[in-house]
Motif scaffolding. Structure first.
Motif, PDB file in Angstrom:
ATOM      1  N   ASP A   1       1.637   2.126  -3.603  1.00 45.51           N
ATOM      2  CA  ASP A   1       0.544   2.176  -4.374  1.00 45.51           C
ATOM      3  C   ASP A   1       0.977   3.480  -4.962  1.00 45.51           C
TER       4      ASP A   1
ATOM      5  N   ARG B   1      -1.248  -4.248 -10.685  1.00 39.93           N
ATOM      6  CA  ARG B   1      -1.127  -3.046  -9.435  1.00 39.93           C
ATOM      7  C   ARG B   1       0.064  -3.226  -8.316  1.00 39.93           C
ATOM      8  N   LYS B   2       0.471  -4.923  -8.196  1.00 37.48           N
ATOM      9  CA  LYS B   2       1.102  -5.447  -6.767  1.00 37.48           C
ATOM     10  C   LYS B   2       2.248  -5.129  -7.820  1.00 37.48           C
TER      11      LYS B   2
ATOM     12  N   GLN C   1       3.477  -1.864  -7.480  1.00 31.32           N
ATOM     13  CA  GLN C   1       4.012  -0.965  -6.470  1.00 31.32           C
ATOM     14  C   GLN C   1       5.401  -1.593  -6.515  1.00 31.32           C
TER      15      GLN C   1
ATOM     16  N   ARG D   1       0.677  -0.808   0.161  1.00 30.58           N
ATOM     17  CA  ARG D   1      -0.256  -0.294  -0.009  1.00 30.58           C
ATOM     18  C   ARG D   1       0.392   1.083   0.192  1.00 30.58           C
TER      19      ARG D   1
END
Length: 184
Positions: A61, A82-83, A86, A58
Motif C-alpha cells: 500500500d 489502489r489495488k 499495490q 496491504r
C-alpha cells in the motif's frame, strides 16, 4: 554475456497492452513469468498468475496523496486504483531491472498508472528503462535525468516489464527487439 532465458523471471501484471506483450515474449523465449493481480481483476495473461491476498496488498500500500504529489496529478482513491498501484509495487519490488513502455512527460514522470512504477523504481535506485512510444526510442533514468539508450539488454535474471494499456506498433516492436537482443 547473454543470460540463459530459462534462468530468468519476468515480473509483470498481465494487463492488456505492454504487460501482455512482455508476457508473450517471455513465453516465446522460455522466460518464467509472474503476473501479480488481485481477486476480481481481469487480466490478459494468466501464465504465472499470482493472486495477491488482502494482507499482501496491504504490504504494497502507498498513500494516494503521496503518489499524486510525486507525479503531479490526481489519482483516484477508488479501491480498484489502489489495488492496481499495490500490484505495481510488487512488480517493481521483485524485479531488479525495470522496463516500461509508455510516454515520458515534460515533468520527467511517465504517463498513467505506469508512472507510479517508474517513480518507485527511481526511489529504489533500480535500473529503469522506458521506451517512449511518441519519441520512438529507449531512455534510461541516470543521474536524475532521462538519457537516450539505443539498445538496452536485459542483464538481470529478475526483471520487470510493464507499461501502457495502449500499446502501439513501435512499443510492440521495442519489446520484441529487447527480448531478441537479450535471449536470441
Amino acid at each position: 554475456m547473454k543470460l540463459n532465458a530459462g534462468d530468468c523471471t519476468l515480473y509483470s501484471g498481465g494487463a492488456t497492452g505492454a504487460e501482455a506483450e512482455f508476457g508473450t515474449m517471455a513465453e516465446r523465449f522460455g522466460v518464467a513469468e509472474v503476473n501479480f493481480t488481485f481477486e476480481g481483476h481481469q487480466i490478459s495473461r494468466t501464465r504465472g498468475m499470482r493472486v495477491l491476498t488482502q494482507e499482501e496488498l496491504r504490504r504494497g500500500d502507498v498513500s494516494m496523496t503521496y503518489v499524486s504529489r510525486l507525479l503531479n496529478r490526481t489519482y483516484s482513491n477508488a479501491p480498484i486504483m489502489r489495488k492496481v498501484l499495490q500490484t505495481i509495487w510488487y512488480q517493481v519490488n521483485n524485479g531488479m531491472e525495470i522496463y516500461v513502455i509508455g510516454s515520458i512527460q515534460e515533468d520527467g514522470t511517465v504517463k498513467g498508472g505506469t508512472g507510479w512504477g517508474s517513480e518507485f523504481a527511481k526511489i529504489c535506485n533500480k535500473p529503469l528503462f522506458v521506451f517512449d512510444q511518441a519519441k520512438k526510442g529507449w531512455f534510461r533514468w541516470e543521474e536524475a535525468a532521462w538519457n537516450p539508450q539505443d539498445t538496452p539488454t536485459i542483464a538481470n535474471i529478475h526483471f520487470t516489464g510493464t507499461g501502457t494499456r495502449f500499446l502501439e506498433e513501435s512499443g510492440k516492436k521495442a519489446v520484441a527487439e529487447l527480448f531478441e537482443r537479450s535471449f536470441g
